[in-house]
Structure formats: C-alpha cells, structure tokens
Design a protein around this motif. Structure first.
Motif, mmCIF file in Angstrom:
data_model
loop_
_atom_site.group_PDB
_atom_site.id
_atom_site.type_symbol
_atom_site.label_atom_id
_atom_site.label_comp_id
_atom_site.label_asym_id
_atom_site.label_seq_id
_atom_site.Cartn_x
_atom_site.Cartn_y
_atom_site.Cartn_z
ATOM 1 N N PHE A 1 0.962 12.566 48.825
ATOM 2 C CA PHE A 1 0.337 12.668 50.306
ATOM 3 C C PHE A 1 0.599 11.637 51.155
ATOM 4 N N GLY A 2 0.329 10.351 50.707
ATOM 5 C CA GLY A 2 0.488 9.255 51.577
ATOM 6 C C GLY A 2 1.573 9.071 52.271
ATOM 7 N N ALA A 3 2.808 9.110 51.518
ATOM 8 C CA ALA A 3 4.119 8.875 52.089
ATOM 9 C C ALA A 3 4.464 10.172 52.683
ATOM 10 N N LEU A 4 3.851 11.299 52.342
ATOM 11 C CA LEU A 4 4.296 12.557 53.077
ATOM 12 C C LEU A 4 3.823 12.461 54.694
ATOM 13 N N VAL A 5 2.726 12.201 54.696
ATOM 14 C CA VAL A 5 2.154 11.995 56.260
ATOM 15 C C VAL A 5 2.343 10.829 57.047
ATOM 16 N N LEU A 6 2.715 9.662 56.214
ATOM 17 C CA LEU A 6 2.966 8.439 56.999
ATOM 18 C C LEU A 6 4.152 8.531 57.960
ATOM 19 N N MET A 7 5.138 9.146 57.291
ATOM 20 C CA MET A 7 6.484 9.375 58.027
ATOM 21 C C MET A 7 6.268 10.135 59.641
ATOM 22 N N PRO A 8 5.762 11.209 59.490
ATOM 23 C CA PRO A 8 5.603 11.793 60.589
ATOM 24 C C PRO A 8 4.499 10.889 61.831
ATOM 25 N N LEU A 9 3.465 10.318 61.290
ATOM 26 C CA LEU A 9 2.728 9.507 61.882
ATOM 27 C C LEU A 9 3.440 8.315 62.689
ATOM 28 N N LEU A 10 4.258 7.711 61.898
ATOM 29 C CA LEU A 10 5.257 6.727 62.358
ATOM 30 C C LEU A 10 5.968 6.978 63.190
ATOM 31 N N THR A 11 6.607 8.391 63.594
ATOM 32 C CA THR A 11 7.651 8.777 64.173
ATOM 33 C C THR A 11 7.139 9.839 65.330
ATOM 34 N N GLY A 12 5.757 9.952 65.420
ATOM 35 C CA GLY A 12 5.120 10.734 66.454
ATOM 36 C C GLY A 12 5.181 12.394 66.251
ATOM 37 N N LEU A 13 5.552 12.747 64.995
ATOM 38 C CA LEU A 13 5.705 14.225 64.679
ATOM 39 C C LEU A 13 4.615 14.650 63.998
ATOM 40 N N ASP A 14 4.031 15.972 63.928
ATOM 41 C CA ASP A 14 2.891 16.352 63.678
ATOM 42 C C ASP A 14 2.699 16.442 62.270
ATOM 43 N N THR A 15 1.738 15.954 61.583
ATOM 44 C CA THR A 15 1.340 15.863 60.187
ATOM 45 C C THR A 15 1.235 17.317 59.555
ATOM 46 N N SER A 16 0.643 18.256 60.421
ATOM 47 C CA SER A 16 0.605 19.530 59.844
ATOM 48 C C SER A 16 1.789 20.409 59.485
ATOM 49 N N VAL A 17 2.731 19.825 60.577
ATOM 50 C CA VAL A 17 4.043 20.638 60.400
ATOM 51 C C VAL A 17 4.794 19.928 59.280
ATOM 52 N N ALA A 18 4.690 18.439 59.033
ATOM 53 C CA ALA A 18 5.262 17.970 57.877
ATOM 54 C C ALA A 18 4.845 18.617 56.697
ATOM 55 N N LEU A 19 3.433 18.734 56.583
ATOM 56 C CA LEU A 19 3.078 19.346 55.261
ATOM 57 C C LEU A 19 3.578 20.887 55.036
ATOM 58 N N PHE A 20 3.627 21.460 56.158
ATOM 59 C CA PHE A 20 3.994 22.862 56.037
ATOM 60 C C PHE A 20 5.745 22.910 55.554
ATOM 61 N N THR A 21 6.477 21.933 56.218
ATOM 62 C CA THR A 21 7.704 22.129 55.829
ATOM 63 C C THR A 21 8.210 21.486 54.629
ATOM 64 N N ALA A 22 7.366 20.554 54.007
ATOM 65 C CA ALA A 22 7.527 19.961 52.783
ATOM 66 C C ALA A 22 7.205 21.135 51.790
ATOM 67 N N GLY A 23 6.170 21.839 52.053
ATOM 68 C CA GLY A 23 6.117 23.141 51.059
ATOM 69 C C GLY A 23 7.169 24.202 50.989
ATOM 70 N N ILE A 24 7.581 24.558 52.507
ATOM 71 C CA ILE A 24 8.723 25.359 52.521
ATOM 72 C C ILE A 24 10.064 24.989 52.095
ATOM 73 N N GLY A 25 10.202 23.579 52.246
ATOM 74 C CA GLY A 25 11.468 22.938 51.777
ATOM 75 C C GLY A 25 11.638 22.877 50.336
ATOM 76 N N THR A 26 10.382 22.483 49.488
ATOM 77 C CA THR A 26 10.322 22.573 48.243
ATOM 78 C C THR A 26 10.556 24.166 47.769
ATOM 79 N N LEU A 27 10.002 25.070 48.031
ATOM 80 C CA LEU A 27 10.280 26.352 47.853
ATOM 81 C C LEU A 27 11.737 27.003 47.896
ATOM 82 N N LEU A 28 12.307 26.413 49.008
ATOM 83 C CA LEU A 28 13.782 26.729 49.046
ATOM 84 C C LEU A 28 14.672 26.108 48.096
#
Length: 409
Positions: free
Chosen positions: A18-45
């Motif tokens: 979780f820590g690394a997952l949300v840190l990256m979007p926080l640093l780049t200005g992307l949405d953390t909720s989208v990062a969580l969603f796409t991590a889940g979708i990406g893992t399933l794919l």
C-alpha cells in the motif's frame, strides 16, 4: 477454512504494497483511488494472461515518476496517459521478440552496461525534487508549502523511520518501511498542525475515482517509449526472484513472454483509466517468501480488495492530506535506493569500467542524464531518461566489442 482465509491474506498482501502503491501517484499528481483501481485491474489481467500461475502483485512503477512529472508539465495528464499506453506496448513487442528469439535476445539488446546507468539516472535525476520536498517546498522549489525548520523535522522523522524499519524490523513489518515512514511522518505533521482535513471532510464515503481518458500526441509517445526499457529488465529480475522463492521456473511456464505481455497489458489498462503504469512488486514477493504461501488466488483477492477500496472517497481524500515533507523524507531514501540498484547491476554483472567501450557508454549516459542534456527538433525534444535510454542502446549497438584483455604471464 483455507478458502475463508484467502480474502484476509489478500488484504494483507495489499497492505504490504500500500505505501509504495499510493506514494507514486501522490508524487506525480495522479489520483490515488485510480492507482488502487488500476493496480487491481492490472493484477487480474496479468493473472488472466499468465493463467494465474505466478503469485505476484502489480502496482505503481517508480521508474516512471520523473518521466510522468515532465510529461504532465509539457503535454498534460491525458497526453501522458497516451504515452504510457505506448510504453505498455513496448512490453508486448519485447514479449513477442522473447517468444520468437528467446530470452538471450533481451540480454543482448539491453546488457547491464546499458541498463545500469539508466537505472542510476532514474534515481539521481529525482534527487533535487526529494530535497526540495523534504524542505517543505514544491518539487521544483518555487513554492514554500511548509515552514523550513518544521518541514525538516517532519522529513527527518519520516526518513529515519523508513531506514530503521528497513534495516532493523522483523517479519512483515520489515516489508513495509514506506508505510511506516508515512505513518510516523503523518503523526508528526499532526503535532505541528500542518495537516488540513478539509478535503477529507467534504469528500463522500463512496465516490467514483477520477478516471482520465488518454489522448495520443506523438511528442509524448516518443518521449515515453524508451522509459519502458529499465522496468522491462527489472521485470525479468522479479520473475527470477519469485521463481527462486516458489521453486518453480516461471521463465518457462507460463514463460517470460507471457509475464512480459501481462505486465504490458496491465500498464496499458492502467493508462487507459488514467492511472500510473504497473510493475511487479518486490515487496509482495518478500511477503510471499515470509509467509510461504504461494497460492496465486491470494493475489486475486488482493486485487479485488484494491478495486473495492478505490471507491471509498474518504480514503482517497485522506491520501491527499499527507504533507509534502513526509513524502520528501521518504523520497531521499527511495530515489537513492533506485540509483543503488543501478550501481549494483554494474557491480553484480562485473561490468569492467576500465574498458574504454563500457566507460564511454556509462559515462555519457550519466552526464547526459544528470546534466539535463536535451536534443530538440522543432516542437519535439528528448531529455532525461528517454534520451539516456536511447543513447545507451545506440552506443552499445554501434561501438565495436572490446578485444579481450591479454592474460597476465
């Protein structure tokens, strides 16, 4: 009973990442909720493409932090996502080449003398951003967001905690130094009164993540494509690591071509929703090693939990309240660690820097990256990691192999 434990074990794996997952979007200005969603979708794919054989979790890739920051500034978020879609396609091309020509092709195209300095640049190129944020400034240093002395105390507490947990902690805690650093830094920030909860108070409990539709601009695409080189090679190392842990040769079954394709499709899917590119997470591999539970279904549940959390509006808003010095302190270690991985790539593979050919490749790549060299044609320019990757590959292909050194009598 074991089936009932799978969701809990999956949540545990997500907690590790979780820590690394949300840190990256926080640093780049992307949405953390989208990062969580796409991590889940990406893992399933990834699991679909690899026939759910590999117990691994995919989430935000740190290798893309600097390129995303630059691309967003130059071309905007939507065009950056289009460039990341193209970067994901690089994985698919490499996957096809591996299937047709074998793993050796990747090692010939991207030997350690190419990959090592590019990874070093990924880390060192971000050093000024880390220091600025640790001092309470914006990444470029133009704005003061937190008073200097206060920011320094908070960032040092975050940094020291992250280091101590990484070095001294035992068990699962050892795998979560970033999360520990965030928590301690956040508590310190609350003490100094630099946390604002306005966004969290106004956020609904359940909300749709702020998805972004990609736009395709050739400048952003050409800039982002070479960036995929380093994480593609890192992917090979992660697959070897999980193979050693589970004592199964995933390079052969399901095959490196399938795992590369899975990583590429996961990155394309992430960018299609406006999320950061995905990569295999070493933290989760470490957790698998510790728990000795190699069931890929655990990663399925980790992905499902990540997708569900993405729709909790309060959680996304809470992530946005993390002050800049907290992230800056952790980044001082994180980016230095990335550079160290590149240095270790050169050392572990015994790259001889006394050899003029190797010295030329490494030296030019490092100076171009750290010095900010840029080549421009019209409205298009190459700089940073993209330029370094292309220069390193071209020099490796063009420069003739060095003659073997004569043996000592």
């Amino acid at each position: 009973m074991n089936r009932l434990l799978l969701p809990l074990q999956g949540a545990q794996m997500l907690f590790v990442a979780f820590g690394a997952l949300v840190l990256m979007p926080l640093l780049t200005g992307l949405d953390t909720s989208v990062a969580l969603f796409t991590a889940g979708i990406g893992t399933l794919l990834f699991q679909l493409i690899t026939r759910r054989q590999v117990p691994i979790f995919l989430a935000s890739s740190f290798a893309f932090i600097a390129p995303i920051m630059y691309s967003v500034q130059m071309w905007g978020v939507a065009a950056t996502m289009g460039g990341l879609v193209a970067a994901g396609c690089v994985y698919l091309v490499l996957s096809t080449l591996v299937k047709l020509r074998g793993v050796g092709f990747i090692h010939r195209l991207l030997p350690p003398v190419v990959v090592g300095p590019v990874i070093i640049i990924i880390g060192l190129g971000l050093a000024p951003v880390a220091v600025n944020m640790a001092l309470g400034k914006s990444g470029d240093g133009s704005l003061v967001l937190v008073e200097g002395n206060t920011a320094l105390i908070i960032s040092l507490l975050s940094l020291i905690t992250t280091v101590l947990v990484a070095v001294l902690a035992k068990g699962l805690l050892k795998l979560m130094p970033i999360l520990a650093g965030i928590l301690v830094g956040y508590v310190a920030s609350l003490f100094f009164g630099v946390v604002s909860f306005d966004a969290m108070t106004n956020a609904p409990w359940f909300a749709m993540p702020s998805f972004t539709t990609p736009e395709f601009h050739w400048q952003a695409i050409l800039f982002m494509i070479p960036v995929a080189i380093a994480p593609a090679v890192e992917h090979i190392g992660d697959i070897l690591a999980i193979s050693n842990v589970t004592r199964k040769d995933f390079m052969k079954d399901p095959g490196l071509h399938r795992t590369l394709a899975g990583d590429g499709v996961a990155t394309i899917a992430a960018a299609a929703f406006g999320g950061p590119p995905n990569t295999t997470y070493s933290e989760v591999t470490g957790a698998v090693t510790l728990t000795r539970n190699f069931d890929p279904k655990i990663m399925t549940w980790a992905a499902v939990v990540a997708i569900l959390l993405a729709f909790v509006g309060k959680l996304g808003a809470l992530m946005q309240t993390i002050p800049v010095p907290v992230m800056g302190g952790i980044m001082c270690l994180l980016f230095g660690s990335i550079a160290s991985v590149g240095l270790n790539t050169l050392i572990r593979n015994q790259v001889n820097l006394a050899c003029p050919r190797n010295l030329a490749i490494v030296g030019v790549t490092l100076v171009f990256g750290i010095g900010g060299m840029a080549f421009g044609i019209g409205s298009f320019s190459l700089t940073g990691i993209s330029l370094c990757g292309i220069v390193a590959i071209l020099m490796n292909l063009v420069l003739p192999p060095s003659a073997p050194e004569p043996e000592s009598p």
